[in-house]
Design an enzyme around this catalytic site. Structure first.
Site, PDB file in Angstrom:
ATOM      1  N   ASP A 335      11.469 -23.328  25.435  1.00  9.25           N
ATOM      2  CA  ASP A 335      12.358 -23.461  26.592  1.00  9.25           C
ATOM      3  C   ASP A 335      13.738 -23.006  26.183  1.00  9.25           C
ATOM      4  OD1 ASP A 335      10.699 -24.539  28.423  1.00  9.25           O
ATOM      5  OD2 ASP A 335      11.158 -26.611  27.923  1.00  9.25           O
ATOM      6  N   ASP A 649       9.003 -29.797  28.852  1.00  9.82           N
ATOM      7  CA  ASP A 649       9.605 -31.110  29.082  1.00  9.82           C
ATOM      8  C   ASP A 649       9.204 -31.742  30.406  1.00  9.82           C
ATOM      9  OD1 ASP A 649      10.999 -29.257  30.540  1.00  9.82           O
ATOM     10  OD2 ASP A 649      12.851 -29.430  29.401  1.00  9.82           O
ATOM     11  N   ASP A 653       4.482 -29.176  32.854  1.00  8.44           N
ATOM     12  CA  ASP A 653       4.265 -28.464  31.591  1.00  8.44           C
ATOM     13  C   ASP A 653       3.053 -29.015  30.848  1.00  8.44           C
ATOM     14  OD1 ASP A 653       6.461 -26.876  31.983  1.00  8.44           O
ATOM     15  OD2 ASP A 653       7.834 -28.215  30.913  1.00  8.44           O
TER      16      ASP A 653
END
Ligand code: ATP
Length: 908
Positions: A335, A649, A653
């Site tokens: 990310d 997170d 996901d």
């Protein structure tokens, strides 16, 4: 004060309306409990934790160690040896079995303690309103009556009766087995509604998968529905990993093979007319010597040490196999926000159709100014678009800024924190604004939707919708835009997108803001939904915020590249913002000009299937990617034979985290759902931690290989020594009890110390390990056989030489035992690195190993010179000449190994 009535799990909270629950639990629907009351209740009800499942007692665990084929053999061998009259030998065998079990229990407990310690590092927190203040508390401090706020991704911390909610859904599979998320509401239900259908309740241990809500705690700890289940089923942790399973299987096959060999040996000897007792003893010695009994334990302990080392780097391993897999990771998909960047947002610029305003000041302190292009203070009163943009940012916002001990801090989402701060910098008092515009309904933010909207009552009684979100999403929802005077013009979409791209070009995250005034009778709050927003909104402006890259990310990305690990940034943010950040941290070293290095979710959606994996492999920045697309990304990379580590997170996901070879969740910013799905949790959310963990993973794998390469020659050597003796009809140069001695002492004092070996020099400059490559390469197999041969030849040679020189049998055997250990000891130093010479890595860099060597030397002196030990192990003091021979032979053996290493210089 009367005691509030607090109920057990079979209570009636679902049958009551929120107001009645509030009365029953003596709390407040808007302010929650006071701190004082919460403290009293905590004393009364105890912490909100589940009772610990009792682990098996020490004695049971110790007894469990005997449940192993090898131990059965040893016990049988001990019994038969005793019956045949060799009482001392029998006692030694039994003693070894007992000690082995003790060592086993200690190792197992240590490994478990390491994992247990890790669990404690991941603390669950809950958001609670106490005395009207939003606070984050450890979940264990919750008490009945607390008003808890939940949002998508949270693990429900206690049993809650919902009192407010928006689009709330929960995954209750932990409780009911039903995997589809259940939609929640607040309506009271009939008394006999089964737990699975109580839609107005949220149960501890389940997960909120979308929306937001608030609920009153009705049960904590053991009193919750989960507590009930927990009482019935204890949880058990397993230490097994693919590698340990493979090794256990390997040693099982080996055990069968060796037993067959032992039986054949016995038969051959007996057929030749040798005494059965001697042959039996020899066969037992062969079995005992050749079986690598320490292997599974050593593997577990090495992995556990690796886990502890990673924890020191703030990477908490939740599933042990991840330690192995980390060493072979070829792609890390990370990310952006919070992992590669700091997730410390500060609004730097505000764009309105009337022009750009710069914002000074940094951090969450509301200290700074808004300056127009001429450098003058920009007043929201003079620019309606600016005013409404700031107002939308402040009201369509759940972040709370706190001022404690001279420090401004944020509870909530940094993006929202930044918007609250900029409103304050412009002189707007958020508390006043929020109370003047009470919120009636909301559409919560989600990564798929990329915006959030709220419905408020205006001071004049009318309604207003505020929305904020990804600039192009907001532009999609708007038909008009506001000018400085407050007039509404048709939306100039091209100008908005051009401004977005320009601001994003320097790495700023851009959020659009919008509003719509509605007459009071136009809409009921309960009807507020995404469908009604389209084309009703008016764009008020863009807020551009800076989220600086983490300085450590730059070096970590470089280290990954050196190690042959590709790094991909997968982000929900704008492609231009993502590419700018990518350039800053070295992901787009060529400036991103090369074709296909930056892809967006929209690009991915239109790629033909056959081109997809290749395009994904080439791209390094993937922007505006939705969580659903992450799963396909992982699968595509795996189809190209990559071992994929993926961070995540959010709630959505979870499937990608599960599918990735290593799912990595964020400890601070991540949802509980993501943590639950992950193999590893980063307690600092930092990309550099992934790199450090990958490095440790490589180290652990190296150390495992080193242990195996060290231990196998001992086993093969011991087996061969006996085999040769029997097949050639020679006297045994080493007795069974002596073999037991060698195995037991060297495995613990020498072999295990390899687990503490520091990482090799240049470990991150070699390519990732191919997971399909066998543990032992051809070169290492040759080395193992070479050392085995050296052990056999040396032992025989010395034994015969001693006998020929007039030594008695006990002396010759003692010399042989000492030589065996000496060769292993020298070889141990060679095994510290599988490629470099021991001088290159520095002889003193592993203190544990040096201590182990000291202990082993003392043990050898003991078995050679202590009369009591002499008696037990049939040994006797040996001459100085014999020691010199031992030293010389061991040196020759290690010179041969060093030569082999030098000739090959090949990595494992
Ligand atoms: P990463 O995937 O790297 O963590 P991200 O945080 O940008 O990136 P998301 O949280 O999915 O990913 O956000 C996607 C987009 O949604 C952001 O670029 C931003 O435009 C918008 N956004 C983020 N947070 C909010 C919020 N609280 N309210 C409204 N819009 C938001």
């Amino acid at each position: 004060m009367t005691q509030p009535v607090v109920a057990r799990s079979d209570t009636v909270h679902h049958t009551l309306v929120p107001h009645e629950v509030v009365l029953l639990l003596e709390t407040d629907l808007h302010h929650g409990l006071s701190e004082g009351e919460a403290t009293l209740r905590l004393q009364r009800f105890g912490p909100n934790v589940l009772p610990q499942a009792k682990s098996a007692g020490l004695l049971v665990r110790w007894l469990h160690q005997f449940h192993h084929p090898l131990i059965y053999i040893l016990l049988a061998a001990g019994a038969v040896t005793g019956l045949l009259g060799a009482a001392v030998d029998a006692v030694v065998i039994f003693a070894v079995v007992l000690v082995n079990a003790v060592v086993g229990v200690i190792q197992e407990s240590k490994a478990e303690a390491a994992l247990e310690g890790l669990r404690a590092m991941i603390r669950t927190e809950a958001r609670v309103l106490r005395g009207g203040q939003a606070r984050r508390l450890p979940s264990q401090d919750l008490v009945p009556g607390d008003l808890v706020l939940v949002e998508a991704g949270d693990r429900v911390p206690a049993d809650l009766r919902l009192v407010r909610l928006a689009e709330l859904r929960a995954d209750e599979s932990a409780l009911t087995g039903e995997s589809a998320p259940v939609a929640k509401d607040e309506i009271a239900l009939p008394r006999d509604t089964p737990v699975a259908d109580r839609r107005n309740m949220l149960y501890s241990g389940t997960m909120a998968t979308s929306g937001t809500g608030a609920g009153i705690v009705v049960a904590t700890g053991a009193e919750t529905e989960l507590g009930e289940i927990h009482r019935l089923v204890g949880t058990t942790e397993t230490l097994a990993t693919p590698l340990t399973r493979k090794l256990i299987r390997f040693s099982q096959i080996l055990t069968v093979g060796i037993l067959t060999l032992a039986a054949v040996t016995f038969a051959v000897g007996a057929a030749r007319g040798e005494p059965a007792v001697e042959m039996f003893t020899a066969a037992v010695a062969l079995a005992v010597g050749a079986i690598p009994e320490g292997l599974p334990a050593a593997v577990t302990i090495t992995l556990a040490i690796g886990v502890t080392r990673m924890a020191r780097h703030r990477a908490v391993v939740r599933r042990l196999p991840a330690v192995e897999t980390l060493g072979s990771t070829t792609v890390v998909c990370s990310d952006k926000t919070g992992t590669l960047t700091e997730n410390q947002m500060t609004v730097r610029a505000l764009w309105t159709p009337a022009g750009i305003v710069e914002v000074t000041g940094s951090g969450y302190a509301p200290e700074g100014q808004l300056l127009d292009s001429a450098g003058h203070l920009a007043a929201p009163e003079e620019n309606a678009a600016l005013y409404w943009s700031l107002l939308a940012g402040a009201c369509c916002n759940d972040a709370v800024l706190t001022f404690n001990a001279g420090q401004w801090a944020l509870v909530g989402d940094p993006t929202e924190g930044a918007m609250a701060v900029v409103a304050a910098k412009a002189g707007l008092d958020r508390a006043e604004l929020v109370s003047a515009h009470p919120r009636l309904a909301e559409i919560p933010f989600s990564s798929e939707r990329r915006y959030m909207a709220t419905l408020h009552r205006l001071p004049d009684g009318g309604l207003v919708v505020f929305a904020k979100g990804a600039a192009e999403r907001i532009a999609d929802l708007c038909a008009g835009q506001m000018d400085a005077a407050g007039a509404i013009d048709p939306l100039d979409r091209a100008a908005v997108l051009a401004a977005t791209e320009e601001l994003a070009g320097s790495g700023l995250r851009i959020l659009g803001t919008a509003m719509a005034r509605l007459p009071a009778d136009r809409m009921k709050p309960a009807e507020f939904n995404p469908g009604m927003l389209a084309d009703t909104l008016v764009l008020t402006g863009l807020q551009a915020m800076l989220d600086p890259p983490r300085p450590a990310a730059v070096t970590a990305v470089q280290a990954c590249h050196d190690a042959g690990i590709a790094v991909k940034m997968i982000t929900g943010d704008h492609a231009v913002t993502a590419a700018a950040i990518g350039r800053q941290i070295g992901l787009l070293a060529d400036g991103g000009q090369r074709e296909g290095r930056v892809l967006t979710g929209a690009d991915l959606a239109t790629l033909p299937n056959e081109k997809y994996p290749e395009a994904v492999e080439r791209a390094t920045v993937l922007a505006r990617v939705s969580p659903e697309q992450k799963l396909r990304l992982v699968e595509a990379l795996q189809a190209r034979d990559h071992v994929v580590a993926m961070t995540g997170d959010g709630v959505n996901d979870a499937p990608a985290l599960r599918r990735a070879d290593i799912g990595i969740a964020m400890g601070r910013g991540g949802t509980e759902v993501a943590k639950d799905a992950a193999d590893m949790v980063l307690t600092d959310d930092d990309f550099a931690t992934i790199e450090a963990a990958a490095e440790e993973g490589r180290g652990v794998f190296d150390n495992l290989t080193k242990f195996i390469v060290w231990t196998l020659p001992t086993n093969i050597g011991e087996g061969m020594v006996i085999l040769v003796a029997i097949l050639l009809g020679l006297t045994l140069p080493i007795l069974p009890v002596q073999i037991l001695w060698i195995n037991m002492t060297t495995a613990v004092a020498l072999g295990l110390m390899l687990a503490f070996e520091p990482k090799e020099v240049g470990i991150m400059r070699r390519p990732p390990r191919d997971p399909n490559r066998p543990l032992l390469t051809g070169a290492l197999m040759v080395r193992i056989l070479l050392v085995s041969a050296l052990l056999v030849a040396g032992t025989w040679w010395l034994f015969e030489w001693e006998l020929a020189g007039g030594a008695d049998m006990a002396e010759a055997r003692t010399a042989a035992v000492n030589l065996f250990v000496a060769v292993e000891l020298f070889y141990l130093f060679s095994c510290r690195s599988l490629t470099h010479s021991m001088w290159r890595i520095g002889p003193c860099t592993n203190r544990w190993l040096l201590a182990g060597v000291g202990v082993q030397i003392l043990a050898q002196l003991g078995i050679t010179y202590l009369p009591a030990m002499n008696q037990v192990f049939h040994t006797t003091p040996i001459s100085v000449g014999a020691w010199l021979h031992i030293g010389a032979l061991a040196l020759i053996a290690s010179a041969v190994v060093a030569l082999d290493k030098r000739l090959r210089r090949q990595i494992m």
